[in-house]
Design an enzyme around this catalytic site. Structure first.
Site, PDB file in Angstrom:
ATOM      1  N   LYS A 188      -0.393  26.327 -33.862  1.00 46.98           N
ATOM      2  CA  LYS A 188      -1.731  26.136 -34.424  1.00 46.98           C
ATOM      3  C   LYS A 188      -1.658  26.182 -35.945  1.00 46.98           C
ATOM      4  O   LYS A 188      -1.494  27.238 -36.539  1.00 46.98           O
ATOM      5  CB  LYS A 188      -2.706  27.214 -33.942  1.00 46.98           C
ATOM      6  CG  LYS A 188      -4.146  26.817 -34.249  1.00 46.98           C
ATOM      7  CD  LYS A 188      -5.075  27.990 -34.469  1.00 46.98           C
ATOM      8  CE  LYS A 188      -4.931  28.608 -35.813  1.00 46.98           C
ATOM      9  NZ  LYS A 188      -5.373  27.783 -36.937  1.00 46.98           N
ATOM     10  N   GLU A 264       5.087  37.121 -41.050  1.00 45.84           N
ATOM     11  CA  GLU A 264       5.323  36.795 -42.465  1.00 45.84           C
ATOM     12  C   GLU A 264       3.973  36.919 -43.145  1.00 45.84           C
ATOM     13  O   GLU A 264       3.132  36.020 -43.038  1.00 45.84           O
ATOM     14  CB  GLU A 264       5.849  35.359 -42.594  1.00 45.84           C
ATOM     15  CG  GLU A 264       7.192  35.115 -41.936  1.00 45.84           C
ATOM     16  CD  GLU A 264       8.356  35.687 -42.715  1.00 45.84           C
ATOM     17  OE1 GLU A 264       8.146  36.178 -43.847  1.00 45.84           O
ATOM     18  OE2 GLU A 264       9.479  35.653 -42.205  1.00 45.84           O
ATOM     19  N   CYS A 298       2.872  33.185 -51.064  1.00 46.91           N
ATOM     20  CA  CYS A 298       3.067  34.606 -50.753  1.00 46.91           C
ATOM     21  C   CYS A 298       4.123  35.188 -51.697  1.00 46.91           C
ATOM     22  O   CYS A 298       4.131  36.380 -51.969  1.00 46.91           O
ATOM     23  CB  CYS A 298       3.505  34.762 -49.309  1.00 46.91           C
ATOM     24  SG  CYS A 298       4.908  33.717 -48.905  1.00 46.91           S
ATOM     25  N   GLU A 395      -3.499  40.557 -53.792  1.00 46.64           N
ATOM     26  CA  GLU A 395      -2.883  39.239 -53.930  1.00 46.64           C
ATOM     27  C   GLU A 395      -3.872  38.315 -54.657  1.00 46.64           C
ATOM     28  O   GLU A 395      -4.995  38.124 -54.193  1.00 46.64           O
ATOM     29  CB  GLU A 395      -2.631  38.727 -52.504  1.00 46.64           C
ATOM     30  CG  GLU A 395      -1.505  37.782 -52.377  1.00 46.64           C
ATOM     31  CD  GLU A 395      -1.230  37.416 -50.912  1.00 46.64           C
ATOM     32  OE1 GLU A 395      -2.089  37.632 -50.038  1.00 46.64           O
ATOM     33  OE2 GLU A 395      -0.133  36.911 -50.665  1.00 46.64           O
TER      34      GLU A 395
HETATM   35  P1  NAP Z   1      -5.018  33.674 -42.852  1.00 48.47           P
HETATM   36  O1  NAP Z   1      -6.466  33.649 -43.102  1.00 48.47           O
HETATM   37  O2  NAP Z   1      -4.416  34.912 -42.334  1.00 48.47           O
HETATM   38  O3  NAP Z   1      -4.745  32.457 -41.848  1.00 48.47           O
HETATM   39  C1  NAP Z   1      -3.451  32.123 -41.428  1.00 48.47           C
HETATM   40  C2  NAP Z   1      -3.541  31.416 -40.095  1.00 48.47           C
HETATM   41  O4  NAP Z   1      -4.103  32.292 -39.137  1.00 48.47           O
HETATM   42  C3  NAP Z   1      -4.427  30.175 -40.102  1.00 48.47           C
HETATM   43  O5  NAP Z   1      -3.891  29.221 -39.216  1.00 48.47           O
HETATM   44  C4  NAP Z   1      -5.741  30.710 -39.553  1.00 48.47           C
HETATM   45  O6  NAP Z   1      -6.483  29.713 -38.923  1.00 48.47           O
HETATM   46  C5  NAP Z   1      -5.236  31.692 -38.536  1.00 48.47           C
HETATM   47  N1  NAP Z   1      -6.175  32.743 -38.189  1.00 48.47           N
HETATM   48  C6  NAP Z   1      -7.128  33.318 -38.954  1.00 48.47           C
HETATM   49  N2  NAP Z   1      -7.746  34.287 -38.267  1.00 48.47           N
HETATM   50  C7  NAP Z   1      -7.163  34.327 -37.039  1.00 48.47           C
HETATM   51  C8  NAP Z   1      -7.370  35.121 -35.865  1.00 48.47           C
HETATM   52  N3  NAP Z   1      -8.287  36.076 -35.812  1.00 48.47           N
HETATM   53  N4  NAP Z   1      -6.589  34.881 -34.794  1.00 48.47           N
HETATM   54  C9  NAP Z   1      -5.650  33.919 -34.813  1.00 48.47           C
HETATM   55  N5  NAP Z   1      -5.420  33.130 -35.892  1.00 48.47           N
HETATM   56  C10 NAP Z   1      -6.163  33.340 -36.985  1.00 48.47           C
HETATM   57  O7  NAP Z   1      -4.187  33.311 -44.134  1.00 48.47           O
HETATM   58  P2  NAP Z   1      -4.367  32.076 -45.110  1.00 48.47           P
HETATM   59  O8  NAP Z   1      -5.501  32.351 -46.006  1.00 48.47           O
HETATM   60  O9  NAP Z   1      -4.373  30.793 -44.342  1.00 48.47           O
HETATM   61  O10 NAP Z   1      -2.979  32.101 -45.902  1.00 48.47           O
HETATM   62  C11 NAP Z   1      -2.765  32.873 -46.987  1.00 48.47           C
HETATM   63  C12 NAP Z   1      -2.014  34.129 -46.626  1.00 48.47           C
HETATM   64  O11 NAP Z   1      -0.777  33.795 -46.011  1.00 48.47           O
HETATM   65  C13 NAP Z   1      -1.651  34.949 -47.847  1.00 48.47           C
HETATM   66  O12 NAP Z   1      -1.883  36.302 -47.615  1.00 48.47           O
HETATM   67  C14 NAP Z   1      -0.155  34.684 -48.010  1.00 48.47           C
HETATM   68  O13 NAP Z   1       0.528  35.687 -48.693  1.00 48.47           O
HETATM   69  C15 NAP Z   1       0.272  34.558 -46.599  1.00 48.47           C
HETATM   70  N6  NAP Z   1       1.553  33.841 -46.504  1.00 48.47           N
HETATM   71  C16 NAP Z   1       2.674  34.559 -46.199  1.00 48.47           C
HETATM   72  C17 NAP Z   1       3.914  33.926 -46.141  1.00 48.47           C
HETATM   73  C18 NAP Z   1       5.154  34.689 -45.808  1.00 48.47           C
HETATM   74  O14 NAP Z   1       6.137  34.046 -45.451  1.00 48.47           O
HETATM   75  N7  NAP Z   1       5.194  36.002 -45.913  1.00 48.47           N
HETATM   76  C19 NAP Z   1       3.995  32.564 -46.399  1.00 48.47           C
HETATM   77  C20 NAP Z   1       2.840  31.864 -46.717  1.00 48.47           C
HETATM   78  C21 NAP Z   1       1.612  32.524 -46.758  1.00 48.47           C
HETATM   79  P3  NAP Z   1      -7.714  28.961 -39.605  1.00 48.47           P
HETATM   80  O15 NAP Z   1      -7.360  28.760 -41.017  1.00 48.47           O
HETATM   81  O16 NAP Z   1      -7.814  27.715 -38.849  1.00 48.47           O
HETATM   82  O17 NAP Z   1      -8.846  29.858 -39.403  1.00 48.47           O
END
Ligand code: NAP
Length: 491
Positions: A188, A264, A298, A395
């Site tokens: 997804k 991650e 990230c 962040e």
């Molecule tokens: P996010 O809000 O946590 O969303 C990530 C993914 O999870 C999206 O596909 C989102 O779907 C989905 N999601 C959200 N709520 C969910 C739930 N309750 N159940 C299942 N899936 C759910 O993060 P983001 O804003 O997209 O990305 C930014 C974050 O990712 C930052 O904190 C960044 O540091 C982190 N990141 C970490 C790494 C690493 O390797 N450590 C790499 C890249 C990014 P929808 O968007 O469709 O709602």
């Protein structure tokens, strides 16, 4: 929302993507026929609509993965590797179209999209090679009486969830090792950037991946659609890249079936510059560590801790470099900084800058959102940032570089470790002993030593503390998709 006026090339690239769900090797609409809009963050206008999956669609995807698992894990490793290799070739051939597509849905510049396509596709080449190196062992028990046989086997059906900031690479880091190990999966992607993943599914299909191995669902209701899958007994593994907040919830959900889990999560990377560092090299590294992906990584340097003696010089040179970067739509020639992903993200950046300035920091350059269409924010350097400022703890995910100073190595390490996150740190020093001492003392999963970027498909990417657990890439990456079985052999 109006539909963006796109040029012919842009429209062609968007038209080339199938906008349905990919389940069991077939492209189909969501069971309720609903769609979700994908927006261009540089204009705020709609690019196109894609299928919006329901819980029933998600279950259909998991059923397909489950039904395909037994046959897929028996497919010769060489064949699995060849599919990945072919997909790597196809991505490489289509780099221009895939880069444009990524820039349109995510906002980063074409050059940055090209870099992500190269980086992301390399996981397929890497894991194509790893597929044929899955090894166990056979050894004599210490008492000499028996033998120990250790084998590695595919975990089983996986649920994979990725964020919007690297729409392709965050997927290939999971899909590559899963295919290599012999796992099937439901993927997804983020609802804001589904197009790159749909294009990738088309490429894998063309590369010969059997139907049902990779199933892709796009949904605007991530929580309600994914929770039942994570709690379903057919799922054996969850791999998530995203925020710590969501990751924490998913770990709880994964506890129900005791899934094998990789996380991650978020970061708060410190960038340390010691007084013996090459300051110009540190500034160049800082621009990469801060500005790659518009600061929405990230691994982005979130705070700069600089030795007293060189702090002003470093901040001024960084401000000069960041202030000269051209901001605009990522498709335009010469643009180095695209828009942030949406208005919420831009408001969060504005708030963090406002808080720091309110506490006494001052902007050497930038400090403001841009007027007009799209979610642009000026590259910003803040000097004299006091300890209590929120952006040292949270962040930022935007083009803002807060600079604070330190007066001893001990203070620098203490400041760097003063966070619940532990993904990556950057260290600039020319003193070898100090470099090794500091690297050992930092509580992070990765360190950039005299360089502003760590990502490499051949290296184990991942964090400690609340940045998560598990590793993607390197020799470690495939282990996340393998179980270890031990047979006690009686001779
Ligand atoms: P996010 O809000 O946590 O969303 C990530 C993914 O999870 C999206 O596909 C989102 O779907 C989905 N999601 C959200 N709520 C969910 C739930 N309750 N159940 C299942 N899936 C759910 O993060 P983001 O804003 O997209 O990305 C930014 C974050 O990712 C930052 O904190 C960044 O540091 C982190 N990141 C970490 C790494 C690493 O390797 N450590 C790499 C890249 C990014 P929808 O968007 O469709 O709602």
């Amino acid at each position: 929302m109006t539909t963006a006026v796109k040029n012919e090339t842009e429209q062609k690239v968007i038209d080339g993507v199938r906008k349905q769900l990919y389940i069991g090797g077939e492209w189909r609409d969501g069971s309720e026929g609903a769609t979700l809009a994908v927006e261009d963050p540089a204009t705020g206008e709609s690019l196109c609509d894609v299928a919006d999956a329901t819980v029933d669609d998600a279950f259909a995807a998991l059923a397909a993965a489950d039904e395909t698992q037994a046959e897929w894990q028996e497919t010769p490793p060489r064949d699995r590797g060849e599919i990945l290799r072919r997909a790597w070739e196809l991505i490489t051939e289509r780099k221009d179209d895939l880069s444009l597509l990524m820039t349109l849905e995510m906002g980063k510049t074409i050059k940055e999209s090209e870099a992500e396509i190269t980086y992301g596709s390399e996981f397929f080449r890497w894991f194509a090679e790893e597929a044929v190196r899955i090894e166990g062992r056979y050894s004599v028990a210490p008492n000499g009486a028996g033998r120990l046989l250790v084998m590695k086997q595919a975990v089983g059906p996986c649920v994979l969830i990725t964020p919007w900031n690297f729409p392709l690479a965050m997927g290939t880091r999971k899909i590559g090792p899963a295919i290599a190990a012999g796992c099937t999966m439901v993927m997804k992607p983020a609802s804001q950037t589904p197009l790159s993943m749909l294009a990738l599914a088309q490429i894998l299909e063309e590369a010969g991946l059997p139907g049902g191995v990779l199933n892709v669902i796009t949904s605007s209701s991530s929580g309600s659609v994914m929770e039942p899958l994570i709690k379903d007994s057919r799922t054996r593994k969850l791999s998530f890249t995203g925020s710590t907040e969501v990751g924490r919830k998913l770990i709880e959900q994964a506890a129900e079936q005791i899934l094998k889990v990789s996380m991650e999560l978020g970061g708060n990377a410190p960038f340390l510059v010691f007084d013996d560092a090459d300051v110009d090299a540190a500034v160049e590294g800082a621009v990469i560590a801060k500005m790659r992906n518009i600061g929405e990584a990230c691994t982005a340097a979130n705070r700069f801790h600089v030795a007293d003696g060189v702090a002003s010089e470093f901040a001024e040179k960084l401000a000069e470099r960041m202030g000269s970067m051209k901001v605009g739509r990522g498709t335009e020639e010469g643009v180095e900084v695209g828009p942030l992903i949406d208005d919420d993200q831009r408001s969060k950046v504005s708030e963090l800058v406002g808080d720091a300035v309110g506490r006494g920091a001052h902007a050497l350059v930038g400090g403001h959102p841009r007027d007009g269409a799209g979610y642009f924010y000026d590259p910003t350097v803040l000097a004299d940032v006091p300890d209590g400022a929120n952006l040292l703890k949270e962040e930022i995910f935007g083009p803002v570089a807060p600079v604070a100073s330190f007066d001893s190595e001990e203070d620098a390490v203490a400041a760097a470790n003063n966070t619940e996150y532990g993904l990556v740190a950057y260290v600039y020093t020319r003193d070898l002993k100090r470099a090794l001492r500091v690297c050992e003392a930092l509580e992070t999963g990765m360190i950039g030593l005299n360089q502003g970027m760590v990502s490499n498909p051949a290296a184990p990417f991942g964090g400690v503390k609340q940045s998560g657990f598990g590793r993607e890439g390197g020799r470690e990456g495939i282990e996340e998709y393998l179980e270890t079985k031990y047979v006690a052999v009686n001779l």
